[in-house]
Design a protein around this motif. Structure first.
Motif, PDB file in Angstrom:
ATOM      1  N   PHE A  60       0.836  -1.204   0.000  1.00  0.00           N
ATOM      2  CA  PHE A  60       0.000   0.000   0.000  1.00  0.00           C
ATOM      3  C   PHE A  60       0.871   1.255   0.000  1.00  0.00           C
ATOM      4  O   PHE A  60       0.638   2.181  -0.770  1.00  0.00           O
ATOM      5  CB  PHE A  60      -0.930  -0.023   1.212  1.00  0.00           C
ATOM      6  N   LYS A  61       1.895   1.263   0.862  1.00  0.00           N
ATOM      7  CA  LYS A  61       2.822   2.398   0.907  1.00  0.00           C
ATOM      8  C   LYS A  61       3.488   2.608  -0.445  1.00  0.00           C
ATOM      9  O   LYS A  61       3.600   3.737  -0.922  1.00  0.00           O
ATOM     10  CB  LYS A  61       3.911   2.169   1.957  1.00  0.00           C
ATOM     11  N   GLN A  62       3.939   1.518  -1.042  1.00  0.00           N
ATOM     12  CA  GLN A  62       4.612   1.599  -2.336  1.00  0.00           C
ATOM     13  C   GLN A  62       3.684   2.218  -3.383  1.00  0.00           C
ATOM     14  O   GLN A  62       4.106   3.065  -4.169  1.00  0.00           O
ATOM     15  CB  GLN A  62       5.045   0.200  -2.777  1.00  0.00           C
ATOM     16  N   ALA A  63       2.436   1.819  -3.392  1.00  0.00           N
ATOM     17  CA  ALA A  63       1.476   2.356  -4.361  1.00  0.00           C
ATOM     18  C   ALA A  63       1.190   3.829  -4.111  1.00  0.00           C
ATOM     19  O   ALA A  63       0.973   4.596  -5.049  1.00  0.00           O
ATOM     20  CB  ALA A  63       0.184   1.552  -4.304  1.00  0.00           C
ATOM     21  N   LEU A  64       1.226   4.246  -2.855  1.00  0.00           N
ATOM     22  CA  LEU A  64       0.941   5.643  -2.516  1.00  0.00           C
ATOM     23  C   LEU A  64       2.077   6.597  -2.863  1.00  0.00           C
ATOM     24  O   LEU A  64       1.831   7.711  -3.322  1.00  0.00           O
ATOM     25  CB  LEU A  64       0.642   5.790  -1.019  1.00  0.00           C
ATOM     26  N   VAL A  65       3.291   6.191  -2.631  1.00  0.00           N
ATOM     27  CA  VAL A  65       4.424   7.117  -2.776  1.00  0.00           C
ATOM     28  C   VAL A  65       5.010   7.150  -4.184  1.00  0.00           C
ATOM     29  O   VAL A  65       5.831   8.015  -4.477  1.00  0.00           O
ATOM     30  CB  VAL A  65       5.551   6.821  -1.756  1.00  0.00           C
ATOM     31  N   THR A  66       4.583   6.248  -5.043  1.00  0.00           N
ATOM     32  CA  THR A  66       5.134   6.183  -6.392  1.00  0.00           C
ATOM     33  C   THR A  66       4.226   6.931  -7.359  1.00  0.00           C
ATOM     34  O   THR A  66       3.014   6.737  -7.356  1.00  0.00           O
ATOM     35  CB  THR A  66       5.284   4.714  -6.836  1.00  0.00           C
ATOM     36  N   ALA A  67       4.833   7.778  -8.181  1.00  0.00           N
ATOM     37  CA  ALA A  67       4.063   8.577  -9.136  1.00  0.00           C
ATOM     38  C   ALA A  67       3.680   7.796 -10.390  1.00  0.00           C
ATOM     39  O   ALA A  67       2.843   8.242 -11.161  1.00  0.00           O
ATOM     40  CB  ALA A  67       4.862   9.815  -9.521  1.00  0.00           C
ATOM     41  N   HIS A  68       4.270   6.644 -10.583  1.00  0.00           N
ATOM     42  CA  HIS A  68       3.982   5.848 -11.773  1.00  0.00           C
ATOM     43  C   HIS A  68       3.384   4.503 -11.365  1.00  0.00           C
ATOM     44  O   HIS A  68       3.412   4.139 -10.191  1.00  0.00           O
ATOM     45  CB  HIS A  68       5.253   5.648 -12.612  1.00  0.00           C
ATOM     46  N   PRO A  69       2.815   3.750 -12.312  1.00  0.00           N
ATOM     47  CA  PRO A  69       2.203   2.453 -11.968  1.00  0.00           C
ATOM     48  C   PRO A  69       3.174   1.521 -11.248  1.00  0.00           C
ATOM     49  O   PRO A  69       4.364   1.490 -11.550  1.00  0.00           O
ATOM     50  CB  PRO A  69       1.817   1.879 -13.332  1.00  0.00           C
TER      51      PRO A  69
END
Length: 84
Positions: A60-69
């Motif tokens: 979840f954190k990874q999906a939130l902080v990354t600007a790309h897919p």
């Protein structure tokens, strides 16, 4: 609708509070995700679910902080999607 992505329960909860005239639409939107807002209990449940599964929390954190897919494990992606 846009705040909660059309989530049926959360939309219904908002309409319930608006129909009881507990909040104006402006107040509801300003306070909805706060500790005193109408979605507090729902957000606490989601936080508990994330804390119970550290790998899901990391995804979840990874999906939130990354600007790309982001590429997630299928099981993690399914669990996160199921949570809404």
């Amino acid at each position: 609708m846009s705040m909660v992505g059309g989530h049926p329960y959360l939309v219904q909860l908002a309409f319930y509070h608006l129909s009881r005239q507990q909040l104006s639409p402006k107040q509801l939107l300003q306070q909805a995700a706060s500790a005193s807002g109408i979605y507090h209990d729902h957000l606490q449940q989601l936080l508990g679910a994330l804390q119970a599964e550290p790998e899901l929390k990391d995804a979840f954190k990874q999906a939130l902080v990354t600007a790309h897919p982001v590429s997630l494990e299928p099981i993690q992606a399914h669990k996160l999607e199921s949570m809404g």
